[in-house]
Design a protein around this motif. Structure first.
Motif, mmCIF file in Angstrom:
data_model
loop_
_atom_site.group_PDB
_atom_site.id
_atom_site.type_symbol
_atom_site.label_atom_id
_atom_site.label_comp_id
_atom_site.label_asym_id
_atom_site.label_seq_id
_atom_site.Cartn_x
_atom_site.Cartn_y
_atom_site.Cartn_z
ATOM 1 N N LEU A 59 -1.577 2.827 -16.885
ATOM 2 C CA LEU A 59 -0.283 2.932 -16.210
ATOM 3 C C LEU A 59 -0.419 3.203 -14.721
ATOM 4 O O LEU A 59 0.480 2.885 -13.945
ATOM 5 C CB LEU A 59 0.558 4.039 -16.856
ATOM 6 N N GLY A 60 -1.523 3.813 -14.309
ATOM 7 C CA GLY A 60 -1.679 4.126 -12.891
ATOM 8 C C GLY A 60 -0.819 5.311 -12.489
ATOM 9 O O GLY A 60 -0.884 6.378 -13.091
ATOM 10 N N GLY A 61 0.000 5.116 -11.440
ATOM 11 C CA GLY A 61 0.815 6.204 -10.928
ATOM 12 C C GLY A 61 2.232 6.167 -11.446
ATOM 13 O O GLY A 61 2.567 5.450 -12.386
ATOM 14 N N GLY A 62 3.098 6.942 -10.789
ATOM 15 C CA GLY A 62 4.494 7.044 -11.184
ATOM 16 C C GLY A 62 4.754 8.295 -12.000
ATOM 17 O O GLY A 62 3.866 8.841 -12.661
ATOM 18 N N GLU A 63 6.012 8.772 -11.950
ATOM 19 C CA GLU A 63 6.381 9.977 -12.682
ATOM 20 C C GLU A 63 6.101 9.853 -14.178
ATOM 21 O O GLU A 63 5.657 10.805 -14.819
ATOM 22 C CB GLU A 63 7.875 10.291 -12.469
ATOM 23 N N VAL A 64 6.363 8.688 -14.740
ATOM 24 C CA VAL A 64 6.159 8.501 -16.180
ATOM 25 C C VAL A 64 4.697 8.730 -16.528
ATOM 26 O O VAL A 64 4.380 9.429 -17.501
ATOM 27 C CB VAL A 64 6.607 7.083 -16.601
ATOM 28 N N GLN A 69 8.097 4.780 -7.926
ATOM 29 C CA GLN A 69 8.159 6.225 -8.062
ATOM 30 C C GLN A 69 8.120 6.641 -9.534
ATOM 31 O O GLN A 69 7.716 7.760 -9.858
ATOM 32 C CB GLN A 69 9.432 6.778 -7.405
ATOM 33 N N TYR A 70 8.529 5.761 -10.408
ATOM 34 C CA TYR A 70 8.578 6.073 -11.840
ATOM 35 C C TYR A 70 7.454 5.415 -12.624
ATOM 36 O O TYR A 70 6.896 6.016 -13.538
ATOM 37 C CB TYR A 70 9.933 5.654 -12.415
ATOM 38 N N VAL A 71 7.124 4.178 -12.292
ATOM 39 C CA VAL A 71 6.027 3.494 -12.973
ATOM 40 C C VAL A 71 5.379 2.532 -11.986
ATOM 41 O O VAL A 71 6.063 1.797 -11.275
ATOM 42 C CB VAL A 71 6.519 2.751 -14.235
ATOM 43 N N GLN A 72 4.062 2.562 -11.926
ATOM 44 C CA GLN A 72 3.341 1.726 -10.971
ATOM 45 C C GLN A 72 3.381 0.265 -11.417
ATOM 46 O O GLN A 72 3.194 -0.040 -12.593
ATOM 47 C CB GLN A 72 1.892 2.195 -10.852
ATOM 48 N N SER A 95 3.576 5.816 -5.474
ATOM 49 C CA SER A 95 3.497 5.913 -6.935
ATOM 50 C C SER A 95 2.487 6.966 -7.363
ATOM 51 O O SER A 95 2.749 7.791 -8.247
ATOM 52 C CB SER A 95 3.127 4.549 -7.513
ATOM 53 N N THR A 96 1.317 6.965 -6.728
ATOM 54 C CA THR A 96 0.298 7.971 -7.034
ATOM 55 C C THR A 96 0.787 9.366 -6.686
ATOM 56 O O THR A 96 0.567 10.327 -7.431
ATOM 57 C CB THR A 96 -0.987 7.662 -6.243
ATOM 58 N N GLN A 116 0.825 -1.206 0.000
ATOM 59 C CA GLN A 116 0.000 0.000 0.000
ATOM 60 C C GLN A 116 0.861 1.258 0.000
ATOM 61 O O GLN A 116 0.542 2.240 -0.689
ATOM 62 C CB GLN A 116 -0.930 -0.004 1.213
ATOM 63 N N ALA A 117 1.941 1.244 0.754
ATOM 64 C CA ALA A 117 2.837 2.401 0.799
ATOM 65 C C ALA A 117 3.495 2.628 -0.558
ATOM 66 O O ALA A 117 3.633 3.771 -1.015
ATOM 67 C CB ALA A 117 3.898 2.212 1.881
ATOM 68 N N ALA A 118 3.898 1.548 -1.213
ATOM 69 C CA ALA A 118 4.504 1.668 -2.542
ATOM 70 C C ALA A 118 3.497 2.215 -3.550
ATOM 71 O O ALA A 118 3.821 3.065 -4.382
ATOM 72 C CB ALA A 118 5.043 0.317 -3.004
ATOM 73 N N MET A 119 2.259 1.738 -3.485
ATOM 74 C CA MET A 119 1.210 2.200 -4.391
ATOM 75 C C MET A 119 0.901 3.674 -4.155
ATOM 76 O O MET A 119 0.758 4.456 -5.102
ATOM 77 C CB MET A 119 -0.046 1.362 -4.190
ATOM 78 N N ALA A 120 0.781 4.064 -2.890
ATOM 79 C CA ALA A 120 0.494 5.456 -2.574
ATOM 80 C C ALA A 120 1.650 6.362 -2.996
ATOM 81 O O ALA A 120 1.437 7.479 -3.481
ATOM 82 C CB ALA A 120 0.231 5.614 -1.073
#
Length: 658
Positions: free
Chosen positions: A274-279, A208-211, A79-80, A73-77
């Motif tokens: 793609l969801g979250g992440g900088e990309v 952080q870059y791609v979910q 990413s968003t 969950q922390a990784a997903m959040a």
């Protein structure tokens, strides 16, 4: 011997506990480290007639304090959060392009339109004309400058996307390598805690870059999937990603993320998957937010250029020549096809432009629909010659070839309209300030008729402006020239329009109702009268270049007034030309504000989840310090036990040796 064995086991167990506690303290600031604790187990006792005698303690395992759900969950959040933050940062840059104040584009437009007031007041003043042309050049320059800054933002976004993809590929390769080490270490039946922490941290950095979606395997490895189903990391194998233009519309500038399958054609990933992440945040900004900024600026440049060009070409210069285009703006734009469909889009009515891209989608060729991408509004057409294609938001879609079913043609009518806009009229004498027509009241009028307005409109187009005929006194009988409005007493009051270019004059219109203050439009020009006429009163509209009027046109500024009055014409979503820039700023500002709110919200959620994860996995120095004292005392006691056991054993040996 049993006491000695118990002491030795206790000493070793407490030594491991001390070492583990020290390891925790040493890694208190290590990103992604999970606190470890020693799991001790009692050694099975030895059975005797008097019962079981304890054999001491052994280290069962080193436990990793870790919650899989919280970690994911922390990784997903995170990413968003990364997607929202980078988009908000870029939107703030875009908002700076459309700044207000005296240096903004809005001030330049206002100054340009207001500068024409001096020309209206003094049509022959060369200085006033020069100032007006200078303001037009400055406006075009600020539009080009804004377009250049948008292009710079686009370039930096593209470079950041490429850099992020390089980092993604590197992290994916590292995760595949750690997967291999974990699979090997799992063979001994124990958990490689530090390797698991390393992998989780790499996955967090990757998100952080791609979910990614994580799927654990039986051998201890973890598979990572992007865009729902593409295996970025599968076991010990990593696949690369790349970023490039969309394959569906080559040359359109739309960016996409590609999954490079080994030995196969790269797969274009859907941005929405793609969801979250900088990309993902950067792609959304480049393909949506930045595209809207281009369209808003391009629509403004195109509409202002077309509107002022059309009016200026209806006027006369100081040398009696028809006006030319004031600004260089495109007349049509090509489409970007995904197949065999082809065509161009041309501009027809600048007051109806929508700041949007469009897609022509062929359903049952040659039939299909035109979709406005900003809001999804569609217009159906039956074939390539369907009149419905000629009047969509002030645009005309000129399709030359139909595509197969499912094929699309992308049109970006405004994306580059501001890139090359420039002022074309440089000489003050070439400013077409004069009306091509004039008007005079009849000398014997008995009513209260007054001239309230006179201008060339060129509407309807076609046929456009048709100037009244010149007088020809030498003709037999003489030709008086011009168009005469002759009023008939009412009620109701009516007028007849007579073309005096022939002898006798021909009737253009008869018995037309007259309403004071309502424009009368004939042959592409418009006259507005106030007051009440009497029967027989007349108004004559003549060609300004008719020799009988001499150079009176040089002292006329009717067309300059008409150009200046364009500032009050509604053309930008019901906003006037003068207010259009404020609306543009509001639209971009609303997006930036919404993105900032989303970034703040996702940052809060990510921080809360990271705090919850840290509460389980993080190292508490006070707790570890207490454990150091506890394990130190236990270690010292174990050593004391060995010392006593040694003393007893020595005494026993001495007794046995006597």
């Amino acid at each position: 011997m049993s006491l000695l064995n118990v002491g030795a086991r206790a000493l070793l167990a407490n030594q491991v506990a001390l070492q583990t506690t020290g390891h925790n303290i040493a890694n208190v600031n290590t990103p992604g480290y999970s606190r470890q604790s020693v799991q001790l187990a009692t050694v099975q006792g030895q059975f005797t007639g008097g019962g079981y005698i304890g054999q001491g303690v052994d280290v069962q395992t080193i436990l990793r304090n870790h919650n899989e759900l919280l970690t994911r969950q922390a990784a997903m959040a995170g990413s968003t959060q990364a997607a929202d933050v980078v988009r908000s940062e870029r939107l703030n840059q875009l908002q700076e392009v459309f700044s207000g104040g005296t240096s903004g584009l809005g001030a330049a437009i206002t100054d340009m339109m207001n500068s024409l007031s001096d020309v209206v007041s003094s049509p022959t003043d060369i200085t006033a004309r020069t100032v007006a042309l200078t303001r037009m050049s400055e406006t075009a320059g600020r539009m080009r400058s804004a377009a250049d800054r948008i292009n710079e933002i686009q370039y930096t976004v593209t470079e950041q996307l490429k850099s992020d993809v390089v980092k993604v590929n590197s992290l994916a390769q590292s995760i595949a390598g750690v997967n291999e080490q974990i699979a090997r270490a799992r063979g001994n039946g124990q958990t490689p805690n530090d390797l698991l922490d390393q992998r989780d941290q790499l996955i967090r950095e990757l998100n952080q870059y791609v979910q990614t979606t994580q799927v654990p395997a039986d051998d201890g490895t973890v598979g990572l999937f992007v865009a729902g189903s593409q295996p970025l990391v599968l076991g010990t194998t990593a696949t690369t990603l790349s970023v490039d233009e969309a394959t569906q519309f080559p040359g359109s500038g739309q960016m996409r993320l590609f999954f490079n399958r080994p030995g196969a054609t790269p797969v274009e990933l859907d941005d929405n998957m793609l969801g979250g992440g900088e990309v993902s945040g950067l792609l959304r900004f480049a393909n949506n937010d930045l595209a809207e900024g281009r369209n808003l600026l391009g629509r403004m440049a195109q509409a202002i250029g077309m509107t002022m060009n059309a009016q200026h070409k209806l006027g006369l210069t100081l040398d009696g020549q028809p006006g030319k285009d004031l600004f260089a703006v495109p007349t049509s734009m090509p489409g970007y096809s995904s197949g065999t469909g082809a065509g161009t889009v041309s501009f027809t009515d600048p007051t109806k432009f929508a700041a949007s891209d469009y897609e022509v989608r062929f359903t049952t060729p040659p039939a299909g629909q035109v979709v406005r991408l900003s809001d999804g509004k569609s217009t159906a057409f039956a074939n390539l010659a369907d009149p419905a294609l000629q009047n969509i938001d002030g645009l005309s879609f000129n399709l030359t070839a139909a595509g197969a079913a499912g094929e699309r043609v992308l049109f970006k009518p405004f994306s580059s309209a501001a890139n090359n806009i420039q002022a074309l009229v440089l000489s003050p004498r070439d400013l077409a300030a004069a009306n091509p027509i004039n008007a005079a009241m009849g000398t014997s009028n008995g009513g209260t008729l007054q001239l309230a307005g006179l201008k060339a409109t060129g509407l309807p187009n076609p046929p456009g402006l048709v100037l009244p005929a010149n007088a020809n006194p030498a003709a037999v009988p003489p030709i008086l020239g011009g168009v005469q409005l002759r009023f008939n007493a009412g009620p109701p009051v009516t007028y007849d329009a007579l073309d005096r270019g022939t002898s006798p004059p021909t009737t253009i219109a008869a018995g037309q109702p007259y309403t004071p203050g309502s424009p009368i439009s004939i042959n592409g020009w418009q006259i507005t009268l106030q007051g009440t006429p009497k029967g027989g009163d007349t108004v004559t509209i003549g060609n300004a270049l008719d020799p009988q009027y001499g150079d009176a046109y040089t002292r006329n500024a009717g067309n300059a007034s008409a150009v200046m009055n364009l500032r009050d014409v509604k053309m930008f979503d019901e906003s006037t030309m003068n207010d259009g820039y404020a609306g543009l700023m509001a639209q971009v500002g609303t997006r930036a504000q919404s993105a900032q709110y989303a970034a703040d919200l996702s940052t809060t959620i990510a921080a809360n989840l990271e705090r919850d994860r840290t509460a389980v996995s993080g190292v508490n120095l006070d707790e570890e310090a207490a454990k150091l004292i506890q394990y130190q005392q236990a270690y010292q006691a174990s050593a004391k036990m060995l010392q006593i056991a040694q003393s007893i054993f020595d005494s026993l040996i001495q007794t046995m040796g006597r």
